[in-house]
Every structure is written in C-alpha cells, then in structure tokens.
Design an enzyme around this catalytic site. Structure first.
Site, mmCIF file in Angstrom:
data_model
loop_
_atom_site.group_PDB
_atom_site.id
_atom_site.type_symbol
_atom_site.label_atom_id
_atom_site.label_comp_id
_atom_site.label_asym_id
_atom_site.label_seq_id
_atom_site.Cartn_x
_atom_site.Cartn_y
_atom_site.Cartn_z
ATOM 1 N N GLU A 85 0.699 -1.225 -0.022
ATOM 2 C CA GLU A 85 0.105 0.118 -0.012
ATOM 3 C C GLU A 85 0.777 1.392 0.223
ATOM 4 O OE1 GLU A 85 -4.192 -0.758 1.949
ATOM 5 O OE2 GLU A 85 -2.500 -1.046 3.421
ATOM 6 N N HIS A 104 -0.622 4.495 8.482
ATOM 7 C CA HIS A 104 -1.490 3.765 8.291
ATOM 8 C C HIS A 104 -1.624 2.312 9.302
ATOM 9 C CE1 HIS A 104 -4.543 1.367 6.192
ATOM 10 N NE2 HIS A 104 -3.815 0.300 5.839
ATOM 11 N N HIS A 106 -4.234 -0.454 11.710
ATOM 12 C CA HIS A 106 -5.480 -1.369 11.396
ATOM 13 C C HIS A 106 -5.996 -1.396 12.911
ATOM 14 C CE1 HIS A 106 -2.974 -2.585 7.922
ATOM 15 N NE2 HIS A 106 -4.336 -2.774 7.311
ATOM 16 N N HIS A 172 -11.301 -1.880 7.287
ATOM 17 C CA HIS A 172 -9.878 -1.958 6.888
ATOM 18 C C HIS A 172 -8.878 -1.409 7.994
ATOM 19 C CE1 HIS A 172 -6.542 -0.850 3.523
ATOM 20 N NE2 HIS A 172 -5.990 -1.380 4.718
#
Length: 240
Positions: A85, A104, A106, A172
C-alpha cells in the site's frame, strides 16, 4: 541531508512503528509509517527477510524510496520490499504539502465503531483536547474495504481524506497525517481512544452526545511541547 541525519530519522520512524504496535493499533505484521524527506523521497517501513511485525521494527527496516517506490539510492531496497500500500502514502504526500508523515494502521476499535455506524465525534473534552479538536473538524470515511495498492485507489482515499487529519477506511483501518511523526501517531491514538469510548458508551446503553460549543471554546491550547513532546516521550517510555 547527511547520513547521520537520515539514520536518526530512521530511528524516529522505527520507534513510531513500535508505538503503534504497543498501543494495539497495528497488531501483527500489518501497518506502516512514512516520512517525507524532500519533494521526491520518503522514508517508509519496508519488509525484510527477518520480518517479525511492527512491534519489532528496527531502524534498518526503514528504507529511503522515491514516490514511485524505487530505491532512492543504489542498493537501498536490496533485501527489502516496499509495502503493497505504498501508494496510500505517496498519493497523500503528493496532494498535501502540509503533511510530512502518513500513518496507516488497523485499529480493531476504529473498524468496529465504523461498522457499527459510529462516527468519530467530539464526545470527550479535556480528556483528550487534541483528539477532541481533531474529531470536531470531522473524520471522514473512505467506504471501500480494499487494499489501497495503486494510485487510482489511493487517489480515492486521498479525496475522502480531503484537508482533514485522518480518514477511516471501512472494514480496513485508519490513515492519519501529521506535520511530524509524533503528531501523526498521536492522532491515530486519539482516534482509536474515541472509537473505544464510543463503543463502550453504546454497549452500556448510553447515547453519544457531542461536546457543547461553549465547552469547546473553553478548551485551552496547552502547546506543542505538552501535547506532542511530552506525550511522545511517554509513548516511547511505555515501550520499555
């Protein structure tokens, strides 16, 4: 920038990855952090042959690449793979000159709150002043549960983010931005905290109510040295 300077920044990013994992926002091997170096290069957590997950990130795992994911200097990616990503990071950096760091992660609570229909709202006050202000500005949702692995999808996510500090990725995770690594990571911690509180309130049968505007106006700015510097030292100390 000297090699010494670059090595120091690798340490900052690797510590930040460990903070994310220590906080439970990036359990296991998923999640990454990037830091803009200049107009064409960034440091980003990559996966090497000894990959053990974010909690065990080392400075050597942080590699210098360009906006297309190629090694910024010869040999920089020998033995390492950039994140699938990576476009999630580079598209934000292309679109937002005010952003130096992209996180980023989760966080399960953030995913669960969104799936339950709970937005990240300013439901707390002095409990977390920066988080309250972030929530009051609005935390949008990118409504696709996809792997953001190309510029087309990354552009969609970046459009959903707009000029805000964070965006929830449905089913996500979360993407947060900041002018520094600590700021971006601490924003992710705040979003996760508000999501956890919101879930607890609803599960207890309560109703989420935004902080009144009169109280919002009373919240002081305690300064970056408190909200960022001191808070960041605490996060690093928690790692032991």
């Amino acid at each position: 920038m000297t090699r010494h300077d670059l090595d120091a920044l690798r340490r900052v990013v690797s510590d930040a990855c460990r903070v994310l994992a220590g906080r439970g926002l990036a359990d296991g091997i998923l999640g990454h952090i990037s830091l803009r170096i200049d107009g064409r290069t960034l440091l980003v957590r990559c996966r090497g042959a000894r990959e053990r997950g974010l909690l065990y990130t080392e400075p050597d795992d942080i590699r210098l690449v360009d906006l297309d994911g190629a090694a910024a200097v010869p040999g920089e990616l020998d033995g390492w793979d950039v994140p699938n990503e990576l476009p999630l990071h580079t598209e934000v950096l292309r679109a937002r000159p005010d952003v130096a760091c992209v996180v980023h992660a989760h966080p399960p609570a953030v995913v669960a709150a969104d799936l339950a229909g709970l937005a990240i709202r300013p439901v707390v006050g002095a409990f977390d002043i920066p988080g309250t202000r972030l929530a009051a500005r609005g935390v949008p949702v990118y409504p696709r549960g996809v792997l953001v692995r190309d510029r087309r999808l990354a552009a969609e996510m970046t459009a959903a983010l707009g000029d805000r500090d964070a965006v929830v990725l449905r089913g996500h995770g979360l993407t947060c931005t900041g002018a520094s690594v600590p700021e971006a990571v601490l924003r992710a911690v705040s979003v996760d905290t508000i999501a956890r509180i919101s879930l607890d309130v609803v599960k207890s049968g309560g109703t989420l109510i935004d902080l009144p505007e009169t109280d919002m106006r009373e919240l002081p700015d305690l300064g970056g040295s408190f909200h960022h510097d001191t808070a960041w030292r605490h996060e690093l100390a928690r790692l032991g």
